[in-house]
Design an enzyme around this catalytic site. Structure first.
Site, PDB file in Angstrom:
ATOM      1  N   ARG A   6      94.361   5.070 -47.034  1.00 12.24           N
ATOM      2  CA  ARG A   6      94.368   4.499 -45.664  1.00 12.24           C
ATOM      3  C   ARG A   6      93.463   5.227 -44.684  1.00 12.24           C
ATOM      4  NH1 ARG A   6      99.805   4.376 -46.980  1.00 12.24           N
ATOM      5  NH2 ARG A   6     100.372   2.323 -47.760  1.00 12.24           N
ATOM      6  N   LYS A  33      79.711   1.533 -38.764  1.00 13.52           N
ATOM      7  CA  LYS A  33      79.767   0.329 -39.598  1.00 13.52           C
ATOM      8  C   LYS A  33      79.665   0.780 -41.048  1.00 13.52           C
ATOM      9  CE  LYS A  33      77.881  -3.353 -36.710  1.00 13.52           C
ATOM     10  NZ  LYS A  33      76.763  -4.301 -36.515  1.00 13.52           N
ATOM     11  N   GLU A  60      63.406   0.173 -36.860  1.00 11.33           N
ATOM     12  CA  GLU A  60      64.626   0.332 -36.059  1.00 11.33           C
ATOM     13  C   GLU A  60      64.353   1.204 -34.830  1.00 11.33           C
ATOM     14  OE1 GLU A  60      67.107  -1.560 -36.774  1.00 11.33           O
ATOM     15  OE2 GLU A  60      67.007  -1.958 -38.928  1.00 11.33           O
ATOM     16  N   LYS A  94      71.579   4.488 -29.350  1.00  7.49           N
ATOM     17  CA  LYS A  94      72.640   3.883 -30.168  1.00  7.49           C
ATOM     18  C   LYS A  94      74.005   4.422 -29.741  1.00  7.49           C
ATOM     19  CE  LYS A  94      74.253   2.137 -34.434  1.00  7.49           C
ATOM     20  NZ  LYS A  94      74.018   1.739 -35.788  1.00  7.49           N
ATOM     21  N   GLU A 106      81.447  -4.298 -31.573  1.00  7.27           N
ATOM     22  CA  GLU A 106      80.497  -5.410 -31.415  1.00  7.27           C
ATOM     23  C   GLU A 106      81.146  -6.675 -30.840  1.00  7.27           C
ATOM     24  OE1 GLU A 106      77.346  -5.600 -34.452  1.00  7.27           O
ATOM     25  OE2 GLU A 106      77.281  -7.752 -34.094  1.00  7.27           O
ATOM     26  N   ARG A 136      76.861  -4.520 -28.209  1.00  2.00           N
ATOM     27  CA  ARG A 136      76.368  -3.886 -29.449  1.00  2.00           C
ATOM     28  C   ARG A 136      75.487  -4.857 -30.236  1.00  2.00           C
ATOM     29  NH1 ARG A 136      79.378   0.085 -33.830  1.00  2.00           N
ATOM     30  NH2 ARG A 136      77.616   0.159 -35.263  1.00  2.00           N
ATOM     31  N   ASN A 166      71.097  -6.002 -32.984  1.00  2.00           N
ATOM     32  CA  ASN A 166      70.721  -6.941 -34.036  1.00  2.00           C
ATOM     33  C   ASN A 166      69.410  -7.663 -33.738  1.00  2.00           C
ATOM     34  OD1 ASN A 166      73.110  -6.289 -35.357  1.00  2.00           O
ATOM     35  ND2 ASN A 166      74.255  -7.867 -34.259  1.00  2.00           N
ATOM     36  N   HIS A 186      67.340  -9.361 -36.432  1.00  4.09           N
ATOM     37  CA  HIS A 186      68.087  -9.318 -37.688  1.00  4.09           C
ATOM     38  C   HIS A 186      68.446 -10.704 -38.230  1.00  4.09           C
ATOM     39  CE1 HIS A 186      68.117  -5.106 -36.881  1.00  4.09           C
ATOM     40  NE2 HIS A 186      68.860  -4.828 -37.928  1.00  4.09           N
ATOM     41  N   HIS A 194      67.316 -11.167 -41.837  1.00  5.02           N
ATOM     42  CA  HIS A 194      68.235 -11.416 -42.968  1.00  5.02           C
ATOM     43  C   HIS A 194      67.845 -12.691 -43.696  1.00  5.02           C
ATOM     44  CE1 HIS A 194      71.650  -8.828 -41.076  1.00  5.02           C
ATOM     45  NE2 HIS A 194      70.809  -8.120 -41.787  1.00  5.02           N
ATOM     46  N   HIS A 244      64.384  -4.068 -45.632  1.00  2.73           N
ATOM     47  CA  HIS A 244      65.106  -4.599 -44.473  1.00  2.73           C
ATOM     48  C   HIS A 244      64.293  -4.384 -43.178  1.00  2.73           C
ATOM     49  CE1 HIS A 244      68.513  -5.376 -41.855  1.00  2.73           C
ATOM     50  NE2 HIS A 244      68.335  -4.200 -41.289  1.00  2.73           N
TER      51      HIS A 244
HETATM   52  P1  NAD Z   1      68.506   3.337 -49.243  1.00  9.26           P
HETATM   53  O1  NAD Z   1      69.731   4.060 -48.947  1.00  9.26           O
HETATM   54  O2  NAD Z   1      68.512   2.410 -50.407  1.00  9.26           O
HETATM   55  O3  NAD Z   1      67.315   4.378 -49.413  1.00  9.26           O
HETATM   56  C1  NAD Z   1      66.036   3.895 -49.766  1.00  9.26           C
HETATM   57  C2  NAD Z   1      65.482   4.623 -50.997  1.00  9.26           C
HETATM   58  O4  NAD Z   1      65.051   5.914 -50.597  1.00  9.26           O
HETATM   59  C3  NAD Z   1      66.495   4.852 -52.096  1.00  9.26           C
HETATM   60  O5  NAD Z   1      65.848   4.745 -53.346  1.00  9.26           O
HETATM   61  C4  NAD Z   1      66.942   6.286 -51.847  1.00  9.26           C
HETATM   62  O6  NAD Z   1      67.457   6.926 -53.003  1.00  9.26           O
HETATM   63  C5  NAD Z   1      65.657   6.899 -51.422  1.00  9.26           C
HETATM   64  N1  NAD Z   1      65.760   8.103 -50.600  1.00  9.26           N
HETATM   65  C6  NAD Z   1      66.688   8.394 -49.663  1.00  9.26           C
HETATM   66  N2  NAD Z   1      66.378   9.521 -49.039  1.00  9.26           N
HETATM   67  C7  NAD Z   1      65.251   9.970 -49.588  1.00  9.26           C
HETATM   68  C8  NAD Z   1      64.411  11.089 -49.351  1.00  9.26           C
HETATM   69  N3  NAD Z   1      64.684  11.960 -48.390  1.00  9.26           N
HETATM   70  N4  NAD Z   1      63.306  11.253 -50.110  1.00  9.26           N
HETATM   71  C9  NAD Z   1      62.991  10.335 -51.079  1.00  9.26           C
HETATM   72  N5  NAD Z   1      63.715   9.249 -51.324  1.00  9.26           N
HETATM   73  C10 NAD Z   1      64.834   9.073 -50.599  1.00  9.26           C
HETATM   74  O7  NAD Z   1      67.990   2.472 -47.994  1.00  9.26           O
HETATM   75  P2  NAD Z   1      68.064   2.696 -46.397  1.00  9.26           P
HETATM   76  O8  NAD Z   1      66.916   1.972 -45.856  1.00  9.26           O
HETATM   77  O9  NAD Z   1      68.299   4.103 -46.050  1.00  9.26           O
HETATM   78  O10 NAD Z   1      69.401   1.916 -46.006  1.00  9.26           O
HETATM   79  C11 NAD Z   1      69.536   0.523 -46.190  1.00  9.26           C
HETATM   80  C12 NAD Z   1      71.002   0.185 -46.192  1.00  9.26           C
HETATM   81  O11 NAD Z   1      71.544   0.537 -44.908  1.00  9.26           O
HETATM   82  C13 NAD Z   1      71.285  -1.287 -46.387  1.00  9.26           C
HETATM   83  O12 NAD Z   1      72.315  -1.415 -47.333  1.00  9.26           O
HETATM   84  C14 NAD Z   1      71.762  -1.774 -45.016  1.00  9.26           C
HETATM   85  O13 NAD Z   1      72.687  -2.817 -45.111  1.00  9.26           O
HETATM   86  C15 NAD Z   1      72.376  -0.517 -44.459  1.00  9.26           C
HETATM   87  N6  NAD Z   1      72.403  -0.456 -42.990  1.00  9.26           N
HETATM   88  C16 NAD Z   1      73.577  -0.143 -42.403  1.00  9.26           C
HETATM   89  C17 NAD Z   1      73.656  -0.038 -41.021  1.00  9.26           C
HETATM   90  C18 NAD Z   1      74.942   0.378 -40.381  1.00  9.26           C
HETATM   91  O14 NAD Z   1      75.046   0.341 -39.161  1.00  9.26           O
HETATM   92  N7  NAD Z   1      75.911   0.809 -41.147  1.00  9.26           N
HETATM   93  C19 NAD Z   1      72.516  -0.235 -40.234  1.00  9.26           C
HETATM   94  C20 NAD Z   1      71.318  -0.543 -40.872  1.00  9.26           C
HETATM   95  C21 NAD Z   1      71.274  -0.654 -42.264  1.00  9.26           C
HETATM   96  N1  GLY Z   2      72.845  -1.588 -37.082  1.00 11.32           N
HETATM   97  C1  GLY Z   2      73.496  -2.328 -36.088  1.00 11.32           C
HETATM   98  C2  GLY Z   2      74.751  -1.701 -35.604  1.00 11.32           C
HETATM   99  O1  GLY Z   2      75.073  -0.599 -35.952  1.00 11.32           O
HETATM  100  O2  GLY Z   2      75.445  -2.312 -34.840  1.00 11.32           O
END
Ligand code: NAD
Ligand code: GLY
Length: 355
Positions: free
Chosen positions: A115, A137, A179, A221, A231, A235, A239, A242, A246, A259
């Site tokens: 939990r 998130k 971003e 942020k 949101e 918030r 987006n 986005h 998407h 992305h």
């Molecule tokens: P990711 O986590 O897949 O990382 C991209 C690639 O880079 C991967 O292969 C990873 O292993 C590699 N990597 C990471 N750090 C590294 C480093 N220092 N050196 C070399 N390689 C490295 O992708 P991302 O772009 O970080 O994140 C995308 C994800 O984030 C998506 O799933 C998306 O939905 C999510 N997201 C979430 C939020 C939120 O608010 N929670 C906001 C935006 C995106």
């Molecule tokens: N990445 C959008 C949010 O955190 O709301």
């Protein structure tokens, strides 16, 4: 080291930003736990795990497969299995060490394990540093949709060490820049101008410029999340681009464009909508385009997409409310608004202009 606070009453937390700060053994002292589980993937383990000097953080190591396709229930089960086998207790703290994929999954595991347990984000991509590690998130993908299963669960701290960015591929770095640029467009004209005037320094990974873009992005942020954690209203400004992004990712096939690449193209489409709505000036559109281009982000839609299908996908987005499309539209650089009053024809026109 700089510290920013995300102000959420008793769930407030610090974001530490600096160089070489993973060496600092005292950063997690304030987290009231001596039981940690660190979640990462194979790639980050081999590149950067040795930078974390706190050996007690690495007592329970959970190594997941790398990639968005593993952001699913199987990986979450792997985390639960490991935690349960190691008798990980409710006073434990999960540490997410990776990009947004590891951060979102670890956060979701932390939100649901017994939990809810504490968690700490140590982001390793630029995108994770400026966006996904802050704001709580968390979640995983479902075969029927991206990020469809999840929860809001704030971390107890975010530790950003820019040293790890040295190994990040340029394309991933640029996707994170999308971003960063977003914060300038929606909230802060002088930040946008600063990015525009410091493109070369940012591209050459100059420490103080990198720290500045991360700090400024996290401040914006943190401010927005503090005003609207779940949101309900503003918030949603985060987006920007986005809904278009998407739909591009979905229609092109996930993984072809990153992305950040898809949302960057989405910013320009949103700016075009604004021009047709007689709010944004062409000169602002050109400025946004110039900065996006400077970071090798796309300014046109991928070739061969069917625009009607793209629009249909947009209508299935999470952001649709009461059957009405909700858009984030920049008024000018530095100010954006949320509206459900954009006519389909204007959107189609803006899409056509980016073929
Ligand atoms: P990711 O986590 O897949 O990382 C991209 C690639 O880079 C991967 O292969 C990873 O292993 C590699 N990597 C990471 N750090 C590294 C480093 N220092 N050196 C070399 N390689 C490295 O992708 P991302 O772009 O970080 O994140 C995308 C994800 O984030 C998506 O799933 C998306 O939905 C999510 N997201 C979430 C939020 C939120 O608010 N929670 C906001 C935006 C995106
Ligand atoms: N990445 C959008 C949010 O955190 O709301």
């Amino acid at each position: 080291m700089k510290t920013i606070t995300v102000k959420l009453k008793d769930r407030s937390y610090p974001i530490y930003i600096g160089k070489d700060i993973l060496k600092n053994k005292n950063l997690l002292k304030k987290i009231n736990s001596n039981n940690f589980a660190l979640i990462t993937n194979k790639k980050i383990k081999s590149l950067h795990l040795s930078k974390i000097k706190n050996t007690y953080l690495k007592k329970n190591l959970i190594i997941l497969n790398d990639g968005e396709k593993y952001k699913n229930q199987d990986s979450i089960s792997k985390i639960y299995n490991s935690l349960l086998k190691n008798k990980f207790s409710r006073d434990g703290c999960i540490v997410a060490f990776g990009g947004g994929v590891i951060g979102d999954m670890s956060g979701f595991a932390a939100a649901t394990y017994q939990r809810g347990v504490n968690f700490v984000q140590i982001p390793t991509t630029l995108l994770a540093m400026v966006d996904s590690s802050v704001g709580g998130k968390t979640g995983i993908n479902h075969p029927l949709g991206k990020n469809m299963i999840g929860s809001f669960h704030q971390p107890s701290a975010v530790i950003i060490d820019i040293n790890v960015l040295k190994t990040l591929p340029k394309r991933q770095f640029n996707a994170g820049m999308a971003e960063v640029i977003k914060y300038g467009i929606i909230e802060n004209k002088s930040f946008f101008n600063w990015i525009e005037n410091n493109i070369e320094k940012i591209k050459s990974n100059e420490d103080s410029s990198i720290i500045n873009i991360i700090k400024k992005s996290c401040e914006i942020k943190a401010k927005i999340v503090a005003m609207d954690e779940k949101e309900k209203n503003i918030r949603a400004l985060l987006n920007l681009g986005h809904t278009f992004g998407h739909a591009i990712e979905n229609n092109l096939g996930y993984g072809k464009w990153l992305h950040g690449e898809a949302v960057a193209c989405g910013f320009l489409i949103a700016c075009s909508v604004s021009i047709h709505n007689k709010t944004m000036k062409q000169v602002d559109y050109e400025k946004v385009k110039k900065v996006i281009k400077a970071f090798d982000l796309p300014t046109k839609l991928p070739r061969g997409l069917n625009l009607k299908k793209l629009y249909k996908t947009m209508t299935l987005d999470k952001k649709v409310k009461n059957n009405q499309m909700v858009y984030v539209i920049p008024k000018n650089i530095g100010k954006a608004y949320i509206t459900n009053k954009i006519h389909k024809n204007i959107v189609m026109k803006a899409l056509e202009e980016h073929v």
